[in-house]
Design an enzyme around this catalytic site. Structure first.
Site, PDB file in Angstrom:
ATOM      1  CG  ASP A  67      19.898  -1.578  13.826  1.00 34.12           C
ATOM      2  OD1 ASP A  67      20.479  -1.039  14.786  1.00 34.12           O
ATOM      3  OD2 ASP A  67      18.768  -1.226  13.452  1.00 34.12           O
ATOM      4  CG  ASP A 136       9.304   2.488   7.876  1.00 29.83           C
ATOM      5  OD1 ASP A 136       9.669   2.226   9.051  1.00 29.83           O
ATOM      6  OD2 ASP A 136      10.017   2.241   6.891  1.00 29.83           O
ATOM      7  CG  HIS A 138      12.088   0.611  10.692  1.00 28.56           C
ATOM      8  ND1 HIS A 138      12.255   1.631   9.781  1.00 28.56           N
ATOM      9  CD2 HIS A 138      12.923   0.916  11.713  1.00 28.56           C
ATOM     10  CE1 HIS A 138      13.143   2.493  10.227  1.00 28.56           C
ATOM     11  NE2 HIS A 138      13.553   2.099  11.409  1.00 28.56           N
ATOM     12  CD  GLU A 143      13.083   0.357   6.416  1.00 26.19           C
ATOM     13  OE1 GLU A 143      12.057   0.544   7.090  1.00 26.19           O
ATOM     14  OE2 GLU A 143      13.872   1.282   6.114  1.00 26.19           O
TER      15      GLU A 143
HETATM   16  C1  GLP Z   1      16.760   3.535  13.016  1.00 25.75           C
HETATM   17  C2  GLP Z   1      17.134   2.336  13.869  1.00 25.75           C
HETATM   18  C3  GLP Z   1      15.955   1.865  14.693  1.00 25.75           C
HETATM   19  C4  GLP Z   1      15.326   3.048  15.414  1.00 25.75           C
HETATM   20  C5  GLP Z   1      14.845   4.070  14.400  1.00 25.75           C
HETATM   21  C6  GLP Z   1      14.140   5.251  15.019  1.00 25.75           C
HETATM   22  O1  GLP Z   1      16.100   3.178  11.863  1.00 25.75           O
HETATM   23  N1  GLP Z   1      17.601   1.249  13.092  1.00 25.75           N
HETATM   24  O2  GLP Z   1      16.392   0.879  15.620  1.00 25.75           O
HETATM   25  O3  GLP Z   1      14.264   2.601  16.207  1.00 25.75           O
HETATM   26  O4  GLP Z   1      15.993   4.506  13.696  1.00 25.75           O
HETATM   27  O5  GLP Z   1      15.057   6.240  15.371  1.00 25.75           O
HETATM   28  P1  GLP Z   1      14.713   7.474  16.299  1.00 25.75           P
HETATM   29  O6  GLP Z   1      14.626   6.933  17.693  1.00 25.75           O
HETATM   30  O7  GLP Z   1      15.879   8.397  16.146  1.00 25.75           O
HETATM   31  O8  GLP Z   1      13.429   8.049  15.821  1.00 25.75           O
END
Ligand code: GLP
Length: 259
Positions: A67, A136, A138, A143
């Site tokens: 993304d 959440d 995702h 989402e």
């Molecule tokens: C963002 C990214 C996800 C990732 C999430 C968790 O939302 N789009 O791909 O898994 O963050 O991030 P973190 O690993 O910093 O908790």
């Protein structure tokens, strides 16, 4: 679904990295799906260590990232392209032309997303998809309320994701976090031949529970991985703490991996 429960995130990251290193050794032309966020950073460091030690080469590997924020150029220090360059691509011998991240500045975002899907298909599909998980539930930026069949498209972030991502990045400034992103869909992700999801810390315990033991539901898009026949969830003990069968999963996966 295999749930690997490790004492620490360091241990989990090393095992996950070893899985990727072994796959690249076996198939030097592997197609990787990659993730951003704070979670995969340790695993990327382990992958880089293996390259430095000349155990493996990414010269012929191709990658597609999950993304990107809408409105951020790849040179912006909070863009996912920038994150990938700094945390992985500059530390391994991958050819930058073989790395793909959605263009957050695309004039026609829907066209950009459709072209991304075509590129992945032409490359023969993703062999291993790396994933983190949002608090959440995702995956990528899919989402709650996103179809489990969704394809790469423009998506809208929830207030809780904006808050999480502002805290970890963007120096806490929520109003600087873009509200939209381009994201691979859940359906796109689930087409990868293998999925490796990493989750660390107690802040991810509820999401991991939803992913592993919850119903398959668009309310927790990571739960779609229950329908995948080669999905690996790497957790530390804190992230696994709400799983009813965590001891069983830990024993089963350790036995299968021989660790
Ligand atoms: C963002 C990214 C996800 C990732 C999430 C968790 O939302 N789009 O791909 O898994 O963050 O991030 P973190 O690993 O910093 O908790």
């Amino acid at each position: 679904m295999e749930v690997v429960v490790c004492k620490t995130k360091e241990e989990a990251s090393a095992i996950a990295a070893a899985m990727i290193t072994a796959a690249v050794k076996k198939n030097p032309k592997l197609v990787l799906g990659l993730a951003t966020g704070s979670t995969p950073v340790l695993m990327y460091a382990e992958m880089a260590k293996a390259v430095k030690a000349k155990k493996v080469s990414y010269k012929h590997v191709k990658s597609w990232n999950l993304d990107e924020y809408v409105g951020l150029a790849g040179t912006h220090d909070q863009s996912y392209r920038y994150f990938m360059n700094k945390n992985l691509f500059e530390k391994i011998d991958i050819q930058i032309k073989n790395t793909h991240v959605l263009n957050g500045l695309a004039k026609d975002p829907e066209k950009e997303c459709a072209a991304y899907e075509t590129q992945i298909r032409r490359a023969g599909g993703i062999d291993i998809q790396v994933l983190g998980i949002g608090s959440d539930g995702h995956i990528a930026f899919n989402e709650p309320g996103t179809s489990l069949n969704s394809r790469t498209s423009v998506v809208y972030l929830t207030p809780s994701t904006i808050k999480d991502n502002a805290r970890l990045f963007f120096k806490g400034k929520e109003d600087e976090v873009p509200t939209r992103a381009l994201s691979m869909g859940v359906g796109t992700i689930c087409e990868a031949r293998k999925c490796i999801l990493l989750a660390f810390g107690k802040g991810k315990a509820e999401a991991v529970k939803g992913c592993v033991e919850g119903p398959v539901s668009q309310f927790c898009t990571a739960s779609a991985l229950q329908m995948h026949n080669d999905a690996w969830i790497f957790c530390d003990e804190a992230a696994a703490s709400k799983l009813k069968l965590r001891k069983y999963y830990a024993w089963r996966s350790a036995t299968k991996l021989g660790i």
